[in-house]
Design a protein around this motif. Structure first.
Motif: not given
Length: 466
Positions: A362-388
């Motif tokens: 769901e996060r990938l879809v919401v943040l997708c700027r194009t019509g295709t979610i790529t490997e780079a998109d997935v990798k970017g979200e997997l590596e995103r640091p957690v802040r709260f």
């Protein structure tokens, strides 16, 4: 004959070498383990076939039965000394796909394993049945297809079903599918979450109460059991029920009878019970935390849902389904998951199982700027640091170190932190704080946290606070 895949070799120390030598040098992956670790290994990774050779006949039978109970359809090649008709009938009935007599010739074992892997590959390649009937995406793995077949077989009956599996695997979906496929489909489906209610309320919620049964009981109230009459009652996380309520539930399962709190009249109900748990009920029985007779009554038909990490071949279909659902719900233009993105998703462990995968997609879809979610998109979200933000400050990439108990430190993630580790740290702190405020009184601490005493004890044990 195809030879790709992973093979779990379960042997006694004396017989390990001949089996490994017979299978060495092939293109499939060999995973060796002792009998005591076999089930844990199957839970932890995807396995396509099992070779089982143990010295004790009872141990072999018990392990074979456990494997087929929890991973039905998984091919098991059994090596044995006893090839009598009675023994063959027994092990085949337990789910053995092939039987070799000891001593075996290495080519015999290799052929049996290749045949098992070919069968598993054929099942995985077959298109999955449509999901519209059940509302569940089962995927292609033999384990999940076998679960679907068993679910469809059990659904028309009125037998009690115990759905088992880790959190996030979809136990409630299976319970709803059982109701949807049963003759009770037009009748009520009533759920009660045994973790969400204090111990003092769960009995009255289940069985109801009469007017004047206690202070504040100004009118009669029907319990969830009566509301589910002629339908299905779903007891989510049944392992959290306190012992006094377990006794009343046992009577319901045995006699289909109940008495409301404060009442004297015995009431009969026609209700099909489906229970679910992620807890080790057998271990709880041994500790006296769960009634043995109730366990037997609940465990009439056990349905095991394998964790996602043990059936990674199902991840692409699940992820695609979740992606389509998010797109439909959001009303945005079409978004698809690229092949490389699906491959990367399938390589992850997903400790939160399908629920975690669903939220991530769901996060990938919401943040997708194009019509295709790529490997780079997935990798970017997997590596995103957690802040709260927290009461004491902000946790993030610039934190001075990992939270207490963080097993991911040094794992190579950009922040040295993992969401799971942060959640565990916060959970531990909440337990310590509640115990301090309650002066060490665990019942009071459970009330402060809004959980049952059973849940509190489990968490205290998990964090070494007992």
């Amino acid at each position: 004959m195809p030879t790709k895949g992973s093979v779990l070799v379960v042997t006694s120390p004396a017989s390990a070498s001949p089996v490994r030598e017979a299978l060495a040098g092939e293109s499939f992956e060999l995973v060796a383990t002792a009998a005591a670790q076999a089930l844990a290994t199957l839970e932890d990774r995807a396995i396509d076939a099992v070779v089982l050779e143990l010295s004790g006949q009872e141990a072999t039978t018990a392990l074979l039965g456990s494997i087929q109970d929890r991973w039905p359809g998984l091919p098991v090649v059994l090596i044995t000394d006893d090839a009598s008709p009675e023994r063959i009938a027994e092990v085949v009935g337990l789910g053995a796909s092939d039987l070799l007599l000891r001593p075996f010739a290495p080519p015999q074992l290799l052929f049996a394993v290749q045949k098992a892997l070919a069968a598993a590959e054929k099942t995985a390649a077959a298109p999955p049945p449509p999901r519209a009937e059940t509302g569940i995406v089962f995927g292609r793995t033999p384990t999940m297809q076998a679960l679907r077949e068993l679910l469809e077989q059990v659904a028309p009956s009125a037998s009690t079903v115990l759905v088992r599996g880790e959190s996030g695997t979809g136990k409630e979906l299976v319970a709803r599918a059982l109701h949807r496929l049963s003759p009770r489909v037009s009748r009520p489906f009533i759920k009660i979450d045994c973790t969400s209610l204090p111990e003092t309320l769960i009995e009255s919620e289940l069985f109801g109460y009469e007017k004047g049964a206690f202070t504040g009981a100004t009118a009669q109230k029907l319990g969830r059991v009566q509301l589910a009459d002629t339908g299905t009652l779903f007891l989510d996380e049944v392992g959290e029920l306190p012992l006094p309520v377990q006794a009343k539930l046992l009577r319901l399962l045995q006699d289909r009878e109940l008495e409301r709190l404060g009442g004297k009249q015995t009431l009969r109900v026609d209700v099909r019970v489906v229970a679910a748990t992620h807890r080790d009920l057998e271990g709880m029985v041994q500790k006296g935390e769960f009634r043995q007779d109730l366990f037997y009554r609940l465990n009439v038909v056990p349905l095991w849902i394998a964790p996602l990490r043990a059936r990674r071949a199902d991840v692409p279909e699940l992820a695609t389904y979740f992606c389509d659902e998010v797109v439909k719900a959001s009303g945005r233009g079409p978004v698809t998951l690229g092949a490389d993105a699906l491959k990367l998703l399938a390589s992850q462990r997903w400790p939160g199982n399908a629920r975690q995968l669903q939220n991530f997609v769901e996060r990938l879809v919401v943040l997708c700027r194009t019509g295709t979610i790529t490997e780079a998109d997935v990798k970017g979200e997997l590596e995103r640091p957690v802040r709260f933000a927290t009461e004491t400050g902000t946790v993030g990439a610039d934190a001075s170190g990992p939270p207490e108990g963080d097993a991911s430190a040094g794992s190579g993630s950009p922040a040295g932190l993992a969401l799971d580790a942060i959640v565990k740290s916060a959970e531990r702190q909440a337990l310590v704080r509640a115990l301090d405020q309650a002066g060490g009184n665990r019942s009071a601490a459970a009330r402060l946290l809004g959980v049952s005493r059973t849940t509190l004890y489990t968490k205290l044990e998990e964090y070494g606070l007992l």
